[in-house]
Design a protein around this motif. Structure first.
Motif, PDB file in Angstrom:
ATOM      1  N   PRO A   1     -15.026  -2.061  -1.388  1.00 16.60           N
ATOM      2  CA  PRO A   1     -13.634  -2.209  -1.830  1.00 16.60           C
ATOM      3  C   PRO A   1     -13.490  -2.695  -3.270  1.00 16.60           C
ATOM      4  O   PRO A   1     -12.581  -2.263  -3.988  1.00 16.60           O
TER       5      PRO A   1
ATOM      6  N   ILE B   1     -13.184  -0.009  -6.016  1.00 17.43           N
ATOM      7  CA  ILE B   1     -11.983   0.822  -6.120  1.00 17.43           C
ATOM      8  C   ILE B   1     -11.193   0.390  -7.352  1.00 17.43           C
ATOM      9  O   ILE B   1     -10.845  -0.779  -7.503  1.00 17.43           O
TER      10      ILE B   1
ATOM     11  N   GLN C   1      -1.330   0.896   4.115  1.00 13.40           N
ATOM     12  CA  GLN C   1      -2.009  -0.063   4.987  1.00 13.40           C
ATOM     13  C   GLN C   1      -1.668   0.127   6.465  1.00 13.40           C
ATOM     14  O   GLN C   1      -2.261  -0.519   7.308  1.00 13.40           O
TER      15      GLN C   1
ATOM     16  N   LEU D   1      -4.950  -1.690  -1.143  1.00 18.60           N
ATOM     17  CA  LEU D   1      -5.843  -0.547  -0.945  1.00 18.60           C
ATOM     18  C   LEU D   1      -7.259  -1.030  -0.640  1.00 18.60           C
ATOM     19  O   LEU D   1      -7.928  -0.497   0.249  1.00 18.60           O
ATOM     20  N   ARG D   2      -7.710  -2.052  -1.337  1.00 17.92           N
ATOM     21  CA  ARG D   2      -9.039  -2.596  -1.065  1.00 17.92           C
ATOM     22  C   ARG D   2      -9.122  -3.181   0.339  1.00 17.92           C
ATOM     23  O   ARG D   2     -10.132  -3.008   1.027  1.00 17.92           O
TER      24      ARG D   2
ATOM     25  N   ARG E   1      -7.430  -2.139   2.883  1.00 23.59           N
ATOM     26  CA  ARG E   1      -7.462  -0.980   3.784  1.00 23.59           C
ATOM     27  C   ARG E   1      -8.866  -0.390   3.850  1.00 23.59           C
ATOM     28  O   ARG E   1      -9.371  -0.058   4.924  1.00 23.59           O
ATOM     29  N   CYS E   2      -9.495  -0.264   2.707  1.00 23.65           N
ATOM     30  CA  CYS E   2     -10.846   0.287   2.654  1.00 23.65           C
ATOM     31  C   CYS E   2     -11.806  -0.578   3.471  1.00 23.65           C
ATOM     32  O   CYS E   2     -12.585  -0.065   4.272  1.00 23.65           O
ATOM     33  N   GLN E   3     -11.719  -1.874   3.292  1.00 20.24           N
ATOM     34  CA  GLN E   3     -12.591  -2.779   4.037  1.00 20.24           C
ATOM     35  C   GLN E   3     -12.343  -2.652   5.535  1.00 20.24           C
ATOM     36  O   GLN E   3     -13.285  -2.573   6.327  1.00 20.24           O
TER      37      GLN E   3
ATOM     38  N   ILE F   1     -13.928   0.637   6.865  1.00 21.10           N
ATOM     39  CA  ILE F   1     -15.389   0.590   6.963  1.00 21.10           C
ATOM     40  C   ILE F   1     -15.811  -0.309   8.119  1.00 21.10           C
ATOM     41  O   ILE F   1     -16.698   0.037   8.902  1.00 21.10           O
TER      42      ILE F   1
END
Length: 129
Positions: free
Chosen positions: A24, A27, A51, A79-80, A82-84, A87
């Motif tokens: 994340p 990004i 999200q 956004l970070r 959400r990425c975390q 994953i």
């Protein structure tokens, strides 16, 4: 008694969780713009579309850093997050199968299950303290 099996499963997903912590931060703001478009102020709806339902409405409001929304920098943090989340969600083991062969050398408990299990737990605690 299950510690070796649990350790094996933990090791299996360890690199995935490490990725969830590291990726994340890679990004960039340009990637944010590519995903949600470039704006000076993002709305609550923009944040929710990114999200999904991972935040409560109060959490969305608490994350607002502008009077009526979010700055690009704040949206980047969302956004970070959400990425975390994605994953980490993908790195779990859902109902991992424990093969019967794992228990082949274990005592088979056929009577007084609860009593015998308590006894085994007490013995294990005494051996490991």
């Amino acid at each position: 008694m299950m510690a070796p099996w649990i350790s094996e499963k933990s090791a299996y997903v360890a690199s995935d969780y490490k990725l969830a912590q590291l990726i994340p931060e890679l990004i960039s703001i340009s990637l944010l713009y590519e995903i949600v478009g470039e704006k000076e102020v993002y709305t609550l709806e923009d944040a929710q579309s990114l999200q999904k339902r991972q935040y409560t409405i109060q959490e969305y409001r608490n994350k607002m850093d502008l009077e009526f929304g979010y700055s690009p920098e704040r949206m980047l943090l969302i956004l970070r997050d959400r990425c975390q989340y994605l994953i980490e969600r993908g790195s779990t083991l859902n109902n991992p199968h424990i093969p019967a062969s794992y228990f082949k050398d274990w005592e088979r408990i056929t009577n007084n299950h609860a009593q015998r299990l308590r006894q085994l737990v007490i013995e294990n605690i005494q051996e490991n303290t």
